[in-house]
Enzyme design. Structure first.
Site, PDB file in Angstrom:
ATOM      1  N   GLU A 247      23.116  15.618  25.719  1.00 46.48           N
ATOM      2  CA  GLU A 247      22.690  15.327  24.350  1.00 46.48           C
ATOM      3  C   GLU A 247      23.929  15.450  23.470  1.00 46.48           C
ATOM      4  O   GLU A 247      24.372  16.553  23.164  1.00 46.48           O
ATOM      5  CB  GLU A 247      21.597  16.302  23.911  1.00 46.48           C
ATOM      6  CG  GLU A 247      20.322  16.217  24.729  1.00 46.48           C
ATOM      7  CD  GLU A 247      19.580  14.900  24.564  1.00 46.48           C
ATOM      8  OE1 GLU A 247      19.920  14.131  23.631  1.00 46.48           O
ATOM      9  OE2 GLU A 247      18.662  14.625  25.353  1.00 46.48           O
TER      10      GLU A 247
ATOM     11  N   CYS B 147      23.448  16.634  14.642  1.00 47.04           N
ATOM     12  CA  CYS B 147      23.922  15.538  15.497  1.00 47.04           C
ATOM     13  C   CYS B 147      23.307  14.199  15.129  1.00 47.04           C
ATOM     14  O   CYS B 147      23.872  13.152  15.432  1.00 47.04           O
ATOM     15  CB  CYS B 147      23.671  15.859  16.971  1.00 47.04           C
ATOM     16  SG  CYS B 147      21.930  16.157  17.370  1.00 47.04           S
TER      17      CYS B 147
END
Length: 462
Positions: free
Chosen positions: A216, A250
């Site tokens: 991720e 993110c």
């Protein structure tokens, strides 16, 4: 009995987890359920500790910390408890004509010993969420939190280590050296959340053992604002997405593409939204977060030199705070337009034709998220079908990550694999294919030298 491994080397801890998994203790569904419920209780008991640690490490307000870290985890546990037994059942598949008389099933089984490496920006949510999926799927877990958020890391140790056998669940604190030692072990699965450069290191280490990974990562996530939007509402949602955790997200909008006809008006609405959220002096607002450390503060501050500041731009070196800043980049190859910002600086570009935006985004590494603000259904369809990205929202930001019914993950350089809800269970499960053959009859044509064997095979399979 909970075994103490405080003085045990990482290799010994890993071997302990291998041995524990081999006993089969993680496989019974009742054991998985009890573990999830126990964690649920422990998280409730340590809620104030979590909030205080997030305040110390990142200056997160109680509201933001609860909403973005604790509430998501509580919802994830409830969802897993409600559904994981159903997901764990063998799933029947259709029988092919050539396999008449057989029964085929897919059997989810745990990988075994798993490693979860968590980041610092959402140090509770992004550590616990994948761990929950690994537990629901029947694995053991070694959790490595970030050394950049030491207070939250200590709380994770307090929640996990005294309450579970270290052969089953254990939190390992430390920095780069400890992470490297962990990556030297032959784990059955590795789940990493973090930057692209470190993701490459993790993948390289995993490749030595052919260990499967979920990565991720991040990247520069675009936000597109078309001319037909409700300016005030869109600005409020863009500001929310960019300034949650002061941009250390993110999936935060990393740069903004606004239609030329509304650019000036939209910038004014963004300014109004920022003032509504944090007042005229955000740096002095106690609910406005800080950059995690000196190095990252200096990195984000350096982007202020990459263009004309349209709004904001003030900094406080002592507090590690940077004011919400809107900037018009000097060049498209400047650092602010090439690197993931991970801070409260938002570059703003303008466009007249949506083709400009599509070409620009597709000419760069695939982003983790994309946000589009428009009422035009055809434009929505065009963007979602012509640009590759991990996930995102139409007429909102960030909220796609908060539902357990949508998989979350990247594509290309923004990551591989996904999780949340059923996808967390699937990520940490190997789906074993099993064919049960009948003994009541046999197809003799499949054997060598069978009479008319080839003719029958061509008829069935040709």
């Amino acid at each position: 009995m909970v075994e103490d491994v405080a003085t045990q080397p990482i290799e010994g801890l890993f071997q302990l987890q291998q041995s524990y998994f081999a006993t089969g203790k993680t496989r019974p569904l009742i054991e998985r359920e009890m573990t999830l419920k126990k964690l649920q209780t422990l998280i409730d008991e340590h809620e104030n500790d979590i909030l205080l640690a997030l305040k110390k490490d990142l200056n997160k307000s109680e509201t933001e910390a609860y909403m973005t870290e604790i509430a998501i985890i509580k919802d994830e546990i409830k969802h897993l408890l409600k559904n994981f037994k159903k997901w764990a059942k063998p799933k029947k598949v259709k029988t092919a004509l050539t396999h008449f008389g057989t029964k085929g099933v897919q059997v989810p089984e745990p990988y075994g010993t798993t490693l979860v490496i968590a980041p610092w920006n959402y140090p509770f949510q992004l550590a616990v969420s994948p761990m929950l999926g690994a537990i629901a799927a029947g694995n053991t877990v070694i959790l490595k939190p970030s050394e950049l958020t030491p207070n939250l890391s200590a709380v994770l140790v307090k929640i996990v280590n005294p309450h579970f056998d270290s052969g089953f669940l254990h939190v390992v604190e430390g920095g780069v050296e400890e992470t490297q030692q962990l990556l030297e072990q032959k784990f059955d699965y590795i789940f990493f959340t973090g930057s692209v450069p470190v993701g490459k290191i993790v993948m390289e280490a995993a490749s030595k053992h052919l260990t499967p990974v979920t990565l991720e990562l991040g990247g520069k996530s675009p936000c597109i604002v078309h001319h037909d939007v409700d300016l005030s509402l869109a600005a409020k949602r863009v500001a929310f997405g960019k300034l949650t955790n002061v941009g250390q997200t993110c999936i935060a909008p990393d740069y903004l593409y606004v239609h030329k006809s509304i650019k000036d008006d939209f910038i004014l609405e963004l300014q109004k939204a920022i003032h509504r959220f944090y007042g005229v002096n955000p740096i002095q607002n106690e609910t406005y977060g800080k950059i995690v450390n000196e190095r990252h503060f200096n990195r984000v501050k350096s982007y202020l030199k990459d263009g004309k500041i349209l709004f904001g731009g003030n900094v406080d070196q002592t507090l590690h705070k940077i004011e919400p800043t809107l900037i018009s980049p000097d060049r498209l190859d400047s650092p602010v337009m090439q690197e993931e910002i991970f801070g409260p600086v938002l570059p703003i570009l303008e466009y007249e034709s949506i083709d400009e935006v599509i070409d620009f985004v597709n000419g760069r590494p695939k982003p983790l998220a994309l946000y589009l603000f428009t009422k035009d259904a055809e434009l929505q369809k065009r963007i979602t079908t012509t640009i590759s990205y991990g996930g995102g929202c139409i007429n909102d930001t960030l909220m796609h990550i908060a539902t357990p019914y949508l998989p979350f993950g990247g594509v290309g350089e923004s990551g591989m694999g996904n999780y949340h809800g059923k996808n967390s269970f699937s990520t940490f499960s190997h789906y074993k294919s099993v064919l049960k053959q009948t003994n009541l009859f046999d197809f003799s044509f499949r054997y060598p030298n069978a009479k008319n064997g080839l003719k029958i095979i061509k008829k069935l399979m040709g």
